[in-house]
Design an enzyme around this catalytic site. Sequence first.
Site, PDB file in Angstrom:
ATOM      1  CB  THR A   1       4.227  -1.039  -2.482  1.00 24.10           C
ATOM      2  OG1 THR A   1       4.824  -2.194  -3.076  1.00 24.10           O
ATOM      3  CG2 THR A   1       4.610   0.205  -3.291  1.00 24.10           C
TER       4      THR A   1
ATOM      5  CB  VAL B   1       1.595  -6.523  -2.394  1.00 17.90           C
ATOM      6  CG1 VAL B   1       1.776  -7.911  -2.995  1.00 17.90           C
ATOM      7  CG2 VAL B   1       0.142  -6.312  -1.977  1.00 17.90           C
ATOM      8  CB  CYS B   2       6.703  -4.749  -3.151  1.00 17.37           C
ATOM      9  SG  CYS B   2       5.969  -4.486  -4.776  1.00 17.37           S
ATOM     10  CB  THR B   3       6.948  -4.605   2.200  1.00 23.83           C
ATOM     11  OG1 THR B   3       7.306  -3.320   1.658  1.00 23.83           O
ATOM     12  CG2 THR B   3       7.661  -4.814   3.514  1.00 23.83           C
TER      13      THR B   3
ATOM     14  CG  LEU C   1      10.839  -8.171  -2.509  1.00 23.26           C
ATOM     15  CD1 LEU C   1      11.628  -6.953  -2.935  1.00 23.26           C
ATOM     16  CD2 LEU C   1      11.183  -9.354  -3.390  1.00 23.26           C
TER      17      LEU C   1
END
Length: 159
Positions: free
Chosen positions: A50, A52-54, A57
């Site tokens: 997703t 924001v997660c990408t 991380l």
Amino acid sequence: MSIPEIGGPAPTFSLPGMIVRDGVRTDDQYDLGSEIGRTTVLAFYPGDATAVCTAQLCSYQAELDGFGDLGAVVWGISPQALDSHESFARGSSLTFPLLSDTAGSVISAYGVRAPGIGLRRSVFVIGPDGIVRWRHVGLVGLRFPKAETIREQIELLVG
């Protein structure tokens, strides 16, 4: 369950995880108790691949060598299965372990379960002694602590 307090013991756990290095996926069991003696960064994130997660991380990936130089390891934790993690890791060039908490037991133990979205984007820095030394628990899913902030917290532990 409630969020572990700074200065209190980190809930121990063992989860299946995988890591992709040099194009090869390796599955393993990751046990927080076996990390005593090392600083461990737990990055809870809602979903693989997703936006924001990408961003979150990948920013940690960029600082991974800096974390490693300080003797710290980084583990990403989300509720997706290992095959999803593999796809995410390959697509985003992530080389640190992604752990699968499909049952949500660790998410619950750390008090970061959020109705409707699954979990709150959260980061915990666990000292080499197994004590929670720093934490950031998001109220909504769009903000995350910068890698530089986490590195500063790790530096405080290393002294």
